[in-house]
Design an enzyme around this catalytic site. Structure first.
Site, PDB file in Angstrom:
ATOM      1  N   HIS A 286      38.982  33.368  34.671  1.00 54.46           N
ATOM      2  CA  HIS A 286      38.783  32.023  34.050  1.00 54.46           C
ATOM      3  C   HIS A 286      38.034  31.765  32.744  1.00 54.46           C
ATOM      4  CE1 HIS A 286      37.454  27.820  35.200  1.00 54.46           C
ATOM      5  NE2 HIS A 286      36.205  28.293  35.469  1.00 54.46           N
TER       6      HIS A 286
ATOM      7  N   GLN B  72      28.290  36.286  33.510  1.00 53.83           N
ATOM      8  CA  GLN B  72      29.015  37.102  32.587  1.00 53.83           C
ATOM      9  C   GLN B  72      28.250  37.088  31.161  1.00 53.83           C
ATOM     10  OE1 GLN B  72      33.038  35.381  32.721  1.00 53.83           O
ATOM     11  NE2 GLN B  72      33.264  35.990  34.732  1.00 53.83           N
TER      12      GLN B  72
HETATM   13  N1  LIG Z   1      36.640  33.679  43.614  1.00 57.28           N
HETATM   14  C1  LIG Z   1      38.060  33.289  43.303  1.00 57.28           C
HETATM   15  O1  LIG Z   1      38.832  33.354  44.285  1.00 57.28           O
HETATM   16  C2  LIG Z   1      38.583  33.134  41.954  1.00 57.28           C
HETATM   17  C3  LIG Z   1      39.713  32.487  41.604  1.00 57.28           C
HETATM   18  C4  LIG Z   1      40.206  32.710  40.315  1.00 57.28           C
HETATM   19  C5  LIG Z   1      39.465  33.003  39.276  1.00 57.28           C
HETATM   20  N2  LIG Z   1      37.966  33.324  39.563  1.00 57.28           N
HETATM   21  C6  LIG Z   1      37.265  33.889  38.638  1.00 57.28           C
HETATM   22  O2  LIG Z   1      36.872  35.315  38.687  1.00 57.28           O
HETATM   23  C7  LIG Z   1      35.833  35.664  38.374  1.00 57.28           C
HETATM   24  C8  LIG Z   1      34.818  36.378  39.283  1.00 57.28           C
HETATM   25  O3  LIG Z   1      34.767  35.655  40.325  1.00 57.28           O
HETATM   26  P1  LIG Z   1      34.552  36.104  41.752  1.00 57.28           P
HETATM   27  O4  LIG Z   1      34.425  34.527  42.680  1.00 57.28           O
HETATM   28  O5  LIG Z   1      35.655  36.990  42.332  1.00 57.28           O
HETATM   29  O6  LIG Z   1      33.151  36.711  41.806  1.00 57.28           O
HETATM   30  P2  LIG Z   1      32.296  37.158  42.987  1.00 57.28           P
HETATM   31  O7  LIG Z   1      33.066  37.557  44.143  1.00 57.28           O
HETATM   32  O8  LIG Z   1      31.004  36.274  43.068  1.00 57.28           O
HETATM   33  O9  LIG Z   1      31.642  38.677  42.231  1.00 57.28           O
HETATM   34  C9  LIG Z   1      30.835  39.486  43.101  1.00 57.28           C
HETATM   35  C10 LIG Z   1      30.825  40.621  42.381  1.00 57.28           C
HETATM   36  O10 LIG Z   1      30.038  40.792  41.037  1.00 57.28           O
HETATM   37  C11 LIG Z   1      28.947  41.571  40.967  1.00 57.28           C
HETATM   38  N3  LIG Z   1      28.186  41.301  40.227  1.00 57.28           N
HETATM   39  C12 LIG Z   1      27.322  40.117  40.165  1.00 57.28           C
HETATM   40  N4  LIG Z   1      26.718  40.043  39.200  1.00 57.28           N
HETATM   41  C13 LIG Z   1      26.919  41.071  38.474  1.00 57.28           C
HETATM   42  C14 LIG Z   1      26.252  41.488  36.958  1.00 57.28           C
HETATM   43  N5  LIG Z   1      25.327  40.756  36.462  1.00 57.28           N
HETATM   44  N6  LIG Z   1      26.478  42.846  36.823  1.00 57.28           N
HETATM   45  C15 LIG Z   1      27.631  43.294  37.433  1.00 57.28           C
HETATM   46  N7  LIG Z   1      28.034  42.930  38.552  1.00 57.28           N
HETATM   47  C16 LIG Z   1      27.641  41.584  39.047  1.00 57.28           C
HETATM   48  C17 LIG Z   1      28.708  41.618  42.589  1.00 57.28           C
HETATM   49  O11 LIG Z   1      28.068  42.819  42.834  1.00 57.28           O
HETATM   50  P3  LIG Z   1      26.558  42.756  43.363  1.00 57.28           P
HETATM   51  O12 LIG Z   1      26.853  43.454  44.679  1.00 57.28           O
HETATM   52  O13 LIG Z   1      25.826  43.725  42.333  1.00 57.28           O
HETATM   53  O14 LIG Z   1      25.973  41.546  43.335  1.00 57.28           O
HETATM   54  C18 LIG Z   1      29.976  41.691  43.394  1.00 57.28           C
HETATM   55  O15 LIG Z   1      30.740  42.635  43.115  1.00 57.28           O
HETATM   56  C19 LIG Z   1      34.927  34.239  37.648  1.00 57.28           C
HETATM   57  O16 LIG Z   1      35.194  34.095  36.399  1.00 57.28           O
HETATM   58  C20 LIG Z   1      35.818  33.248  38.346  1.00 57.28           C
HETATM   59  O17 LIG Z   1      35.658  32.075  37.906  1.00 57.28           O
HETATM   60  C21 LIG Z   1      37.671  33.478  40.881  1.00 57.28           C
END
Ligand SMILES: NC(=O)c1ccc[n+]([C@@H]2O[C@H](COP(=O)([O-])OP(=O)(O)OC[C@H]3O[C@@H](n4cnc5c(N)ncnc54)[C@H](OP(=O)(O)O)[C@@H]3O)[C@@H](O)[C@H]2O)c1
Length: 315
Positions: free
Chosen positions: A96, A74
Site C-alpha cells: 500500500h 512501518q
Molecule cells: N489487510 C489487508 O487485506 C490489506 C490489503 C491490501 C494491502 N494491505 C497493506 O498490507 C500491509 C500490511 O497490512 P496487514 O493488514 O496485513 O497488517 P496486519 O495483519 O495488521 O499485520 C500484523 C503483522 O505485523 C506484525 N507487526 C506489527 N507491528 C510490527 C512491528 N513494528 N515490527 C514487526 N512486525 C510487526 C505483527 O506481529 P506481532 O505479533 O508482533 O504484532 C503481525 O505479524 C499494509 O501496508 C496494508 O495497508 C493490507
C-alpha cells in the site's frame, strides 16, 4: 532481474504477510519472515515452515524486504532497522502506498522501492492462490536505481497473485483510490447502508431476523453476481419487480448530498487530513479504534447476525 536467487524477507506475518510469504514460497522463491522477538506470529510462521529472523538480522540479509506490518508501524520499523540496516541497492516493497505517498518514509536513494498491492484482503489472496485463480494487483515503482525494479515487482505480483490482472499505477493513485474505496464504498459506506436499511425495518416493527436477511445477508448473493458478471447480468437474475425498484429507488438513497459527502471524503484523503488523523490515532494508542470495536461488537445487528449464522452454517 528476477526474484529467483534473491533472499526475500517478508516483514510481518498477519493478513497480507502470511499470504505473500506462503504464496511466494509455493511459487518457488527463497522466503524468510521477519518479526519482533516477542511476536505472537512467530509460532505460526514457524509452523508454516518459515525461518523466522529478528528485525535486525532480517534487515541485513534481505535482498528484497517487503513491509507487511500495519501502515502506522512501518515508519518506526524503517527508521529503527531498515534505514541503516538494509544492504546497498536492496529492494524495499510495500503493499500500500500510504507511507511513501504521505512522506512518512523517505527511502534511502540507493534503495529500489516498489509496490505490489493485491486488490483483496490477505486471507483471500491465499485462498484464491490455492484455488489457482489469483486476485488482481496494482504495481508501481517509486525509486529505481537498478533499472530492474519493475520486473521484480512483476515477478512478485505473479508469485503472489498469479497474474489474474496486474495494472501499473503510481503510489499516489493507489493510495488515494484505495483509501477512498474502503471508506466511502467497501467498508464505511456499505456497512452504514446495511445498518440503515436494517434499522429502518426494525423501527417500523418488522422481525429482526427478516430485516437481517434482507439488508445484510443477501448483500453477498447480489455482490457475487456483480463480481462475476457485472450489473446487467445481476439485473437479469433478479425479478422485474426488484429491477424496477432498483432503478426508481437507488438514486433516492444515494442523493446529491451523498455524492457531495463522497467528494469531501476524497478531498480529505487528497489533502492529507485523513492520513494525519489516522497517524495521530495510532500515536494516541487507538482510542477511536478500540472504542468503536467494542461498541460495534455489542450492537443488536451483530447479535442477530451471529444467531442466524449459527442457525444457517452449523454442521
Ligand atoms: N489487510 C489487508 O487485506 C490489506 C490489503 C491490501 C494491502 N494491505 C497493506 O498490507 C500491509 C500490511 O497490512 P496487514 O493488514 O496485513 O497488517 P496486519 O495483519 O495488521 O499485520 C500484523 C503483522 O505485523 C506484525 N507487526 C506489527 N507491528 C510490527 C512491528 N513494528 N515490527 C514487526 N512486525 C510487526 C505483527 O506481529 P506481532 O505479533 O508482533 O504484532 C503481525 O505479524 C499494509 O501496508 C496494508 O495497508 C493490507
Amino acid at each position: 532481474m528476477s526474484l529467483l536467487n534473491k533472499k526475500v524477507v517478508v516483514f510481518g506475518y498477519g493478513s497480507q504477510g502470511h499470504a505473500h510469504a506462503l504464496n511466494l514460497k509455493d511459487s518457488g522463491y527463497n522466503v524468510s519472515v521477519a518479526l519482533r522477538e516477542d511476536s505472537r506470529s512467530c509460532e505460526k510462521a514457524r509452523k508454516d515452515g518459515f525461518e523466522v529472523l529478528n528485525l535486525e538480522k532480517a534487515a541485513k540479509v534481505a535482498d528484497v524486504a517487503m513491509l507487511l506490518v500495519p501502515d502506522e508501524n512501518q515508519p518506526e520499523l524503517y527508521r529503527e532497522y531498515l534505514k541503516d540496516g538494509l544492504k546497498k541497492g536492496a529492494f524495499l516493497g510495500f503493499a500500500h502506498g500510504f507511507n511513501i505517498h504521505y512522506s512518512q518514509i523517505d527511502p534511502r536513494e540507493d534503495l529500489n522501492v516498489f509496490m505490489v498491492a493485491p486488490k483483496s484482503p490477505g486471507h483471500k489472496v491465499r485462498d484464491k492462490f490455492l484455488e489457482k485463480e489469483g486476485v488482481p494487483a496494482l504495481i508501481s515503482v517509486y525509486q529505481d536505481p537498478s533499472k530492474e525494479t519493475l520486473q521484480l515487482a512483476k515477478d512478485w505480483a505473479k508469485g503472489v497473485c498469479l497474474n489474474l490482472g496486474v495494472l501499473e499505477t503510481t503510489f499516489k493513485e493507489e493510495t488515494e483510490t484505495d483509501l477512498f474505496g474502503e471508506q466511502a464504498v467497501l467498508c464505511g459506506g456499505l456497512v452504514e447502508l446495511m445498518k440503515a436499511g436494517y434499522e429502518t425495518l426494525l423501527n417500523a416493527g418488522y422481525d429482526e431476523k427478516l430485516a437481517y436477511f434482507e439488508c445484510v445477508h443477501e448483500m453477498k448473493l447480489i455482490v457475487d453476481l456483480i463480481y462475476s458478471k457485472g450489473f446487467a447480468a445481476m439485473r437479469e437474475s433478479i425479478s422485474n419487480t426488484a429491477e424496477y425498484g432498483d432503478y426508481v429507488t437507488g438514486k433516492k438513497i444515494i442523493t446529491k448530498e451523498s455524492r457531495e459527502n463522497m467528494r469531501e471524503v476524497l478531498e480529505d484523503i487528497q489533502n492529507g487530513k485523513f492520513a494525519k488523523d489516522f497517524i495521530l490515532e495510532g500515536q494516541a494508542g487507538y482510542p477511536i479504534l478500540k472504542t468503536m470495536r467494542k461498541r460495534c461488537r455489542d450492537e443488536k445487528i451483530e447479535i442477530v447476525g451471529n444467531e442466524l449464522r449459527e442457525m444457517m452454517f452449523k454442521k
